[in-house]
Design a protein around this motif. Structure first.
Motif, PDB file in Angstrom:
ATOM      1  N   ALA A 135       0.822  -1.218   0.000  1.00  0.00           N
ATOM      2  CA  ALA A 135       0.000   0.000   0.000  1.00  0.00           C
ATOM      3  C   ALA A 135       0.853   1.264   0.000  1.00  0.00           C
ATOM      4  N   VAL A 136       1.990   1.204   0.707  1.00  0.00           N
ATOM      5  CA  VAL A 136       2.809   2.407   0.835  1.00  0.00           C
ATOM      6  C   VAL A 136       3.843   2.514  -0.294  1.00  0.00           C
ATOM      7  N   ALA A 137       4.043   1.438  -1.058  1.00  0.00           N
ATOM      8  CA  ALA A 137       5.072   1.433  -2.113  1.00  0.00           C
ATOM      9  C   ALA A 137       4.923   2.568  -3.118  1.00  0.00           C
ATOM     10  N   PRO A 138       3.705   2.910  -3.599  1.00  0.00           N
ATOM     11  CA  PRO A 138       3.601   4.009  -4.572  1.00  0.00           C
ATOM     12  C   PRO A 138       4.011   5.371  -4.022  1.00  0.00           C
ATOM     13  N   VAL A 139       3.972   5.517  -2.700  1.00  0.00           N
ATOM     14  CA  VAL A 139       4.282   6.813  -2.096  1.00  0.00           C
ATOM     15  C   VAL A 139       5.786   6.986  -1.874  1.00  0.00           C
ATOM     16  N   ASN A 198      10.661   3.852   7.977  1.00  0.00           N
ATOM     17  CA  ASN A 198       9.714   4.175   9.051  1.00  0.00           C
ATOM     18  C   ASN A 198       8.262   4.209   8.596  1.00  0.00           C
ATOM     19  N   LEU A 199       8.024   4.710   7.390  1.00  0.00           N
ATOM     20  CA  LEU A 199       6.641   4.837   6.929  1.00  0.00           C
ATOM     21  C   LEU A 199       5.960   3.475   6.740  1.00  0.00           C
ATOM     22  N   PRO A 200       6.583   2.508   6.039  1.00  0.00           N
ATOM     23  CA  PRO A 200       5.940   1.190   5.943  1.00  0.00           C
ATOM     24  C   PRO A 200       5.782   0.515   7.301  1.00  0.00           C
ATOM     25  N   THR A 201       6.805   0.654   8.154  1.00  0.00           N
ATOM     26  CA  THR A 201       6.715   0.048   9.481  1.00  0.00           C
ATOM     27  C   THR A 201       5.567   0.638  10.279  1.00  0.00           C
ATOM     28  N   GLY A 202       5.424   1.949  10.224  1.00  0.00           N
ATOM     29  CA  GLY A 202       4.338   2.602  10.941  1.00  0.00           C
ATOM     30  C   GLY A 202       2.978   2.186  10.418  1.00  0.00           C
ATOM     31  N   LEU A 203       2.835   2.076   9.083  1.00  0.00           N
ATOM     32  CA  LEU A 203       1.551   1.672   8.509  1.00  0.00           C
ATOM     33  C   LEU A 203       1.207   0.236   8.899  1.00  0.00           C
ATOM     34  N   GLY A 208      -4.692  -2.256  21.401  1.00  0.00           N
ATOM     35  CA  GLY A 208      -4.679  -2.124  19.945  1.00  0.00           C
ATOM     36  C   GLY A 208      -4.715  -0.676  19.499  1.00  0.00           C
ATOM     37  N   LEU A 209      -5.555   0.122  20.141  1.00  0.00           N
ATOM     38  CA  LEU A 209      -5.614   1.550  19.810  1.00  0.00           C
ATOM     39  C   LEU A 209      -4.280   2.230  20.090  1.00  0.00           C
ATOM     40  N   LEU A 210      -3.625   1.833  21.174  1.00  0.00           N
ATOM     41  CA  LEU A 210      -2.364   2.470  21.551  1.00  0.00           C
ATOM     42  C   LEU A 210      -1.242   2.122  20.574  1.00  0.00           C
ATOM     43  N   ILE A 211      -1.190   0.874  20.096  1.00  0.00           N
ATOM     44  CA  ILE A 211      -0.124   0.549  19.138  1.00  0.00           C
ATOM     45  C   ILE A 211      -0.429   1.157  17.769  1.00  0.00           C
ATOM     46  N   MET A 212      -1.699   1.404  17.468  1.00  0.00           N
ATOM     47  CA  MET A 212      -2.018   2.168  16.260  1.00  0.00           C
ATOM     48  C   MET A 212      -1.411   3.559  16.350  1.00  0.00           C
ATOM     49  N   GLU A 213      -1.544   4.197  17.512  1.00  0.00           N
ATOM     50  CA  GLU A 213      -0.995   5.534  17.703  1.00  0.00           C
ATOM     51  C   GLU A 213       0.531   5.500  17.650  1.00  0.00           C
ATOM     52  N   ASN A 214       1.134   4.444  18.207  1.00  0.00           N
ATOM     53  CA  ASN A 214       2.583   4.289  18.117  1.00  0.00           C
ATOM     54  C   ASN A 214       3.032   4.177  16.660  1.00  0.00           C
ATOM     55  N   GLY A 215       2.280   3.392  15.879  1.00  0.00           N
ATOM     56  CA  GLY A 215       2.626   3.241  14.471  1.00  0.00           C
ATOM     57  C   GLY A 215       2.532   4.548  13.707  1.00  0.00           C
ATOM     58  N   ALA A 216       1.483   5.325  13.986  1.00  0.00           N
ATOM     59  CA  ALA A 216       1.343   6.620  13.327  1.00  0.00           C
ATOM     60  C   ALA A 216       2.504   7.540  13.670  1.00  0.00           C
ATOM     61  N   PHE A 217       2.939   7.521  14.937  1.00  0.00           N
ATOM     62  CA  PHE A 217       4.072   8.348  15.353  1.00  0.00           C
ATOM     63  C   PHE A 217       5.370   7.868  14.720  1.00  0.00           C
ATOM     64  N   SER A 257       5.415   9.067  11.188  1.00  0.00           N
ATOM     65  CA  SER A 257       5.376  10.517  10.991  1.00  0.00           C
ATOM     66  C   SER A 257       6.676  11.204  11.388  1.00  0.00           C
ATOM     67  N   ILE A 258       7.416  10.667  12.373  1.00  0.00           N
ATOM     68  CA  ILE A 258       8.638  11.354  12.803  1.00  0.00           C
ATOM     69  C   ILE A 258       9.703  11.348  11.710  1.00  0.00           C
ATOM     70  N   ALA A 259       9.601  10.410  10.758  1.00  0.00           N
ATOM     71  CA  ALA A 259      10.563  10.381   9.660  1.00  0.00           C
ATOM     72  C   ALA A 259      10.184  11.342   8.547  1.00  0.00           C
ATOM     73  N   ILE A 260       8.934  11.785   8.539  1.00  0.00           N
ATOM     74  CA  ILE A 260       8.457  12.659   7.464  1.00  0.00           C
ATOM     75  C   ILE A 260       8.327  14.101   7.942  1.00  0.00           C
ATOM     76  N   VAL A 261       7.658  14.288   9.065  1.00  0.00           N
ATOM     77  CA  VAL A 261       7.433  15.623   9.625  1.00  0.00           C
ATOM     78  C   VAL A 261       8.130  15.668  10.977  1.00  0.00           C
ATOM     79  N   HIS A 262       9.357  16.170  10.989  1.00  0.00           N
ATOM     80  CA  HIS A 262      10.131  16.208  12.237  1.00  0.00           C
ATOM     81  C   HIS A 262      10.467  17.639  12.658  1.00  0.00           C
ATOM     82  N   ASN A 263       9.688  18.588  12.180  1.00  0.00           N
ATOM     83  CA  ASN A 263       9.942  19.983  12.533  1.00  0.00           C
ATOM     84  C   ASN A 263       8.701  20.655  13.103  1.00  0.00           C
TER      85      ASN A 263
END
Length: 226
Positions: free
Chosen positions: A119-123, A136-141, A163-172, A175-181
């Motif tokens: 799913a993340v390969a095209p991005v 980081n992005l594929p791992t987070g997804l 489950g909800l908490l590890i979803m939030e961990n994955g999103a973080f 995201s830290i590899a893309i938006v770190h500022n």
């Protein structure tokens, strides 16, 4: 900002990402609620370590705040909040009731991991100039998908919260590899919601158990408004 990173930084982040995935799998298949919580805590430690590695490699001071906030909220605050709110539902010897066997759950997790990568390969070509995003992005997804599967798999409300908490961990983690500022205020606002959600759900779990004597979600359909 430094965009040239050392191979050592990539190796460290890759090792952390592998550990992050293994710990997420532990949350999903653990038989004990306390074990599931401990896997989540160690996964949050891995998220903290990844933020520190990226902070050093990218010379991003804001990621130091992310690491501090993550460790404070998810490794320290969430377990304390759940201990106060949910009590023995977390810290007692409770078996986790789930819809599938562990072997079937691992098989579904492997399929979801493949789905996440494809799913993340095209991005990824768009982010070729962003260090660490390719990992980081594929791992987070994948972790977001696993978290959603955990919510659907588990029949106990506390285990679904994991489950909800590890979803939030994955999103973080992604995201830290893309938006770190981001500003510190935005990072604090994004992180403080985790213990608040844990508190609200923990109090709800306590109330449900007081009324029904159980926290099994499957038994909630027996409740009727008086």
């Amino acid at each position: 900002m430094n965009t040239t990173v050392s191979p050592l930084a990539f190796s460290l982040d890759g090792s952390i990402a592998a550990l992050f995935v293994v710990l997420g799998l532990g949350v999903m298949v653990s038989r004990q609620m306390l074990g599931s919580l401990r896997f989540f805590m160690w996964q949050s430690v891995a998220l903290t370590a990844s933020a520190l590695v990226l902070a050093d490699a990218l010379q991003a001071i804001n990621l130091l705040w992310v690491a501090l906030i993550t460790f404070s909220t998810k490794v320290i605050a969430v377990p304390l909040v759940l201990r106060w709110a949910a009590g023995e539902e977390i810290y007692g010897r409770r078996e986790v009731d789930q819809a599938l066997s562990i072997s079937a759950s691992v098989l579904v997790a492997a399929i979801l991991a493949l789905v996440g990568w494809f799913a993340v390969a095209p991005v990824l070509p768009i982010l070729h100039g962003t260090p660490f995003a390719l990992l980081n992005l594929p791992t987070g997804l994948i972790m977001v998908l696993w978290g959603a599967f955990t919510v659907a798999l588990r029949r106990e409300s506390v285990a679904q919260l994991m489950g909800l908490l590890i979803m939030e961990n994955g999103a973080f983690f992604g995201s830290i590899a893309i938006v770190h500022n981001l500003t510190v205020i935005a990072e604090i606002a994004a992180a403080v919601d985790v213990p608040i959600v844990a508190l609200v759900i923990g109090l709800l779990i306590r109330s449900i158990r007081r009324v029904t004597g159980t926290t099994r979600v499957g038994g909630m359909d027996t409740l009727h408004e008086r």
